[in-house]
Design a protein around this motif. Structure first.
Motif, PDB file in Angstrom:
ATOM      1  N   ASP B  69      -3.217   0.137  -3.400  1.00 54.10           N
ATOM      2  CA  ASP B  69      -2.003  -0.676  -2.929  1.00 54.10           C
ATOM      3  C   ASP B  69      -2.651  -1.659  -1.904  1.00 54.10           C
ATOM      4  O   ASP B  69      -2.230  -2.937  -1.809  1.00 54.10           O
ATOM      5  CB  ASP B  69      -1.070   0.237  -2.025  1.00 54.10           C
ATOM      6  N   LEU B  72      -5.436  -4.215  -3.298  1.00 55.84           N
ATOM      7  CA  LEU B  72      -4.888  -5.291  -4.295  1.00 55.84           C
ATOM      8  C   LEU B  72      -4.065  -6.343  -3.530  1.00 55.84           C
ATOM      9  O   LEU B  72      -3.943  -7.512  -3.775  1.00 55.84           O
ATOM     10  CB  LEU B  72      -4.124  -4.701  -5.308  1.00 55.84           C
ATOM     11  N   GLY B 208       2.477   9.716  -7.516  1.00 54.55           N
ATOM     12  CA  GLY B 208       2.493   8.442  -6.904  1.00 54.55           C
ATOM     13  C   GLY B 208       1.615   7.460  -7.332  1.00 54.55           C
ATOM     14  O   GLY B 208       2.015   6.169  -7.275  1.00 54.55           O
ATOM     15  N   PRO B 396      -5.047  -7.184 -16.823  1.00 56.06           N
ATOM     16  CA  PRO B 396      -4.581  -7.567 -15.576  1.00 56.06           C
ATOM     17  C   PRO B 396      -3.275  -6.953 -15.325  1.00 56.06           C
ATOM     18  O   PRO B 396      -2.898  -6.805 -14.139  1.00 56.06           O
ATOM     19  CB  PRO B 396      -4.415  -9.221 -15.869  1.00 56.06           C
ATOM     20  N   SER B 397      -2.522  -6.302 -16.378  1.00 57.77           N
ATOM     21  CA  SER B 397      -1.242  -5.850 -15.861  1.00 57.77           C
ATOM     22  C   SER B 397      -1.301  -4.143 -15.880  1.00 57.77           C
ATOM     23  O   SER B 397      -0.368  -3.421 -15.996  1.00 57.77           O
ATOM     24  CB  SER B 397      -0.307  -6.134 -17.167  1.00 57.77           C
ATOM     25  N   ALA B 399      -1.580  -2.163 -13.778  1.00 56.18           N
ATOM     26  CA  ALA B 399      -0.772  -1.368 -12.594  1.00 56.18           C
ATOM     27  C   ALA B 399       0.593  -0.949 -13.329  1.00 56.18           C
ATOM     28  O   ALA B 399       1.034   0.152 -13.068  1.00 56.18           O
ATOM     29  CB  ALA B 399      -0.593  -2.188 -11.386  1.00 56.18           C
ATOM     30  N   GLN B 400       1.137  -1.984 -14.246  1.00 55.59           N
ATOM     31  CA  GLN B 400       2.267  -1.684 -14.848  1.00 55.59           C
ATOM     32  C   GLN B 400       2.025  -0.640 -16.005  1.00 55.59           C
ATOM     33  O   GLN B 400       3.055   0.256 -16.177  1.00 55.59           O
ATOM     34  CB  GLN B 400       2.810  -2.981 -15.418  1.00 55.59           C
ATOM     35  N   LEU B 403       1.835   2.840 -13.930  1.00 56.56           N
ATOM     36  CA  LEU B 403       3.081   3.155 -13.560  1.00 56.56           C
ATOM     37  C   LEU B 403       3.917   3.806 -14.773  1.00 56.56           C
ATOM     38  O   LEU B 403       4.464   4.943 -14.407  1.00 56.56           O
ATOM     39  CB  LEU B 403       4.020   1.997 -13.121  1.00 56.56           C
ATOM     40  N   LYS B 407       4.950   7.728 -15.063  1.00 59.04           N
ATOM     41  CA  LYS B 407       6.424   8.373 -15.014  1.00 59.04           C
ATOM     42  C   LYS B 407       6.605   9.310 -16.378  1.00 59.04           C
ATOM     43  O   LYS B 407       7.236  10.063 -16.215  1.00 59.04           O
ATOM     44  CB  LYS B 407       7.279   6.901 -15.125  1.00 59.04           C
ATOM     45  N   ASP B 430       7.191   1.149 -23.202  1.00 61.35           N
ATOM     46  CA  ASP B 430       6.740   0.506 -22.074  1.00 61.35           C
ATOM     47  C   ASP B 430       5.770  -0.489 -22.041  1.00 61.35           C
ATOM     48  O   ASP B 430       5.832  -1.749 -21.669  1.00 61.35           O
ATOM     49  CB  ASP B 430       6.632   1.422 -20.962  1.00 61.35           C
TER      50      ASP B 430
END
Lengths: 319, 441
Positions: B69, B72, B208, B396-397, B399-400, B403, B407, B430
């Motif tokens: 967090d 970045l 988290g 590049p994505s 983190a998505q 996440l 989850k 996803d």
């Protein structure tokens, strides 16, 4: 303004300041001077509140990502809003938020008013007890989140130990923050522990604003304590109680720090309240446009509900 | 009195001026990393750089839970805070494409730094973007992967050995397969050892940041999970949610349910270290980076601790790659000095010292030296593990993607939501959406 022979505010101010500053001030009307004084606040308000809000609204209609500054920003119309409102993974946090807000408000109001009612009486050590009751709300939510994490620890935590002692169960036989069933209640307990004193404080102000002569008149009329409570205490303290509910409702709707530290939204997504989802979308996924739309939806929801509530509050006050 | 005050004020102003000018003349490099044991070793190591170059080093260390967090955010806001950054392996794609890191190819060529001198997996994992292309954005700085520690003293108790052998028909020894690992976990779960209730295993479950993903992938890889079709990039159906992957995810859940200590529902590195150091668990999953510290621990280190690499499933054996490369931040105002640090850090003598004091060198000259396996009790397992590592997406994505996996896996493993197949199907859904948004499918 009619000239009554009294120098206006601008002239008096000019007379009291050095000539270089006095010159532009002299001759200003009171209204212009008032604007001059409040201008810094307005500029600040525009810069840190209004502009970001307008900017967020703009971004909510785009595909902008803050971590890709070189990518072109495309308008996506209301796609972000449609996507949020039709996504089951967004409704789940909204439900978790509603559960958290409703139960905390209910428990904090009942407990807060009850405690305020008790400590409103004069008794030995009442000042000390009032101070002790107020201590939790003076702590930082980050501190509270962290130490309740230890308190809830199933093997060594105080909470499980006490429940185990009272029920005869093994302390590590249940988990507060690790259980899907109990985790939502674990965050409610902590919020109630921390913020009930705040409700106590507001209710106490309400109770102390009720003039003694009303109770004296009721005593003369031989009204019972029960009757006095329902016809004097509660109605007259109600605007204060409603104010406390409003403040707590708004605060808990955007609750983040304590829940994030305590459960990180888990287990799974059980305690993932809306603000945690928003933070993840905005600063972990970097879907800035999408998260702006989500922020606007949350803002409109809170603002709308608060407005309806304030109208109700005003009606109660005008009775 | 007035004269005295004037003289004093002048003296203070002059002193401040001298201090300011001397501070301005010396360059200070800020190195950003996570706050953990190896970072302390790097502070020690960097004193040699300061002594040699006259460049002062400042360090910005952030706990792992906030590491991504925080840094970045710094990179995305083009902050000048970090001159050098030891960034996570998954950041390399985004940082390269968004211009956060300086491309190092020309610098490496000029200084004679060869990527072939570093362990292959670390070059691909930490330095290259696009992967498997000769475009370098970092120098492998801290090689790392997931491994295991176990209580050697408990395993060697004759009464426990006898009981275990009678129950399972083989010796109580570091597990070679996940099946054996679960047997050992069950054997120790709730057992009284030295007058204390202990538990079988510690595994990552954190929700988290990246914890549960970094844990579950170790098992998933062995059971056949692939990120996508090796022949058709980004085609994930049947690879992410293959039958093998479903079995792997079910295994991880079973391991979590049967063999972990109560309360380990949101636990990552620190909680694992605490559990092991307090004598709570027989086996601990964690990053090799922590093993030097654990070996030195007065209570559970030395003769009491043993190490083993990730177990296998049949002949398949993988481990989750950790570790980081060191990059020069393109917004730094001290780029030349930062490159000077990288040149110094790549030196074999410095890399040897890095390993000696608690860091994990990725330089082949260090890790493939004849004396390396005997240099530390965990060194052979580390070396072996670095031969079978796999890493999470570095897109590049990322983190998505992370996440989503956090989850879905936490929902299934810890919160008992749905089935393993459903969880993996949702991950495919996803991830497909993320790649579609990125225009990759």
């Amino acid at each position: 303004m009619a000239d009554l022979g009294v120098p206006n505010l601008a002239d008096r101010l000019a007379a009291a300041t050095p000539e270089t500053i006095a010159k532009p001030i002299r001759g200003l009307s009171d209204r212009a001077l008032a604007w001059l004084f409040i201008a810094p606040s307005i500029v600040l308000l525009l810069a840190i509140n209004i502009f970001p809000l307008i900017w967020t609204i703009y971004l909510s209609f785009t595909n902008y990502r803050a971590n890709r500054p070189n990518a072109p920003i495309k308008g996506v119309g209301i796609d972000n809003y449609v996507s949020i409102l039709t996504d089951a993974d967004v409704w789940q946090p909204m439900q978790a938020t509603a559960h958290f807000v409703l139960w905390t408000i209910l428990i904090e109001t009942v407990l807060g008013f009850g405690l305020a009612f008790l400590i409103d009486r004069k008794f030995r050590g009442h000042g000390l007890w009032t101070t002790i009751i107020l201590i939790p709300m003076m702590l930082s939510p980050a501190v509270v989140g962290n130490f309740w994490k230890f308190i809830y620890q199933p093997q060594t935590g105080l909470f499980n130990y006490l429940i185990g002692m009272l029920t005869g169960q093994s302390a590590s036989s249940f988990e507060m923050i690790g259980s899907v069933r109990l985790a939502p209640w674990s965050i409610i307990i902590v919020d109630v522990w921390m913020w009930t004193p705040y409700v106590v404080l507001i209710c106490l102000a309400g109770l102390r604003s009720i003039p003694d002569y009303i109770y004296e008149a009721a005593e003369v009329d031989r009204a019972s304590k029960w009757r006095q409570f329902w016809t004097i205490t509660l109605p007259m303290a109600l605007p204060f109680i409603m104010l406390a509910v409003l403040f707590r409702g708004i605060e808990n709707f955007k609750m983040f720090d304590m829940v994030n530290l305590l459960t990180s939204g888990g287990p799974g997504s059980t305690t993932e309240v809306a603000s945690i989802t928003l933070k993840r979308e905005a600063f972990e996924s970097w879907r800035t446009g999408y998260s702006s739309a989500f922020a606007i939806i949350l803002f409109v929801t809170v603002f709308g509900l608060a407005n309806i509530y304030v109208k109700a509050l005003n009606q109660v006050k005008s009775r | 009195m007035r004269k005295f005050l004037a003289v004093s004020a002048f003296a203070i102003a002059a002193a401040a001026g001298i201090a300011a000018s001397s501070a301005a003349s010396a360059t200070t490099l800020t190195l950003c990393w996570a706050a953990w044991d190896p970072a302390n070793a790097l502070v020690e190591l960097s004193k040699d750089f300061t002594a040699k170059s006259g460049i002062d080093m400042k360090f910005e260390f952030v706990p792992w839970t906030n590491y991504a967090d925080r840094f970045l955010n710094e990179l995305n806001s083009h902050s000048k805070l970090c001159d050098l950054i030891i960034g996570d392996s998954q950041w390399v794609g985004g940082s390269a494409e968004n211009g956060h890191y300086v491309k190092l190819n020309d610098f490496f060529d000029k200084e004679g730094i060869k990527m072939s001198d570093f362990v292959d997996a670390t070059v691909v994992g930490y330095s290259e973007w696009p992967k498997n292309s000769p475009n370098y954005w970092a120098l492998p700085a801290m090689a790392d992967a997931v491994g295991w520690t176990y209580r050697k003293d408990w395993f060697s108790k004759p009464e426990l050995q006898a009981e275990f052998k009678q129950k399972y028909g083989h010796d109580l020894a570091p597990p070679k397969t996940y099946e054996e690992l679960m047997q050992i976990g069950k054997f120790f779960q709730g057992r009284n050892v030295d007058g204390k209730t202990v538990y079988g295993a510690y595994i990552f479950t954190e929700r988290g940041s990246e914890g549960i993903t970094m844990g579950v992938t170790n098992v998933l890889y062995d059971y056949g999970f692939e990120y996508d079709n090796p022949k058709k990039p980004y085609q994930m159906e049947g690879f992410v949610n293959s039958d093998g992957a479903v079995k792997g995810l079910e295994f991880y859940k079973e391991l979590y349910k049967c063999c972990t200590a109560p309360g380990m529902t949101n636990a990552y590195m620190t909680e694992g270290l605490d559990a092991f150091k307090s004598g709570q668990v027989a086996m601990q999953m964690n990053w090799f980076a922590f093993f030097p510290g654990l070996f030195k621990d007065p209570n559970v280190g030395g003769d009491k601790i043993g190490f083993f690499p990730n177990p296998a499933v049949g002949k398949t054996q993988f481990s989750q790659l950790g570790g980081q490369g060191i990059s020069v931040v393109s917004y730094s105002e001290h780029r030349a000095e930062a490159l000077q640090y990288i040149k110094w850090f790549a030196n074999p003598a410095v890399q040897q010292k890095w390993w000696d004091i608690g860091g994990y060198s990725a330089l082949k000259a260090v890790v493939e030296a004849p004396g390396f396996p005997k240099s530390a009790p965990f060194a052979p397992d580390f070396l072996k593990t670095m031969g079978f590592v796999k890493d999470f997406w570095a897109e590049p994505s990322y983190a998505q993607l992370l996440l989503a996996m956090q989850k879905r896996v936490h929902d299934y493993v810890v919160a008992d939501k749905g089935t393993a197949k459903e969880a993996l199907d949702l991950i495919v859904k996803d991830w497909t959406k993320v790649f579609k948004d990125d225009g990759k499918i």
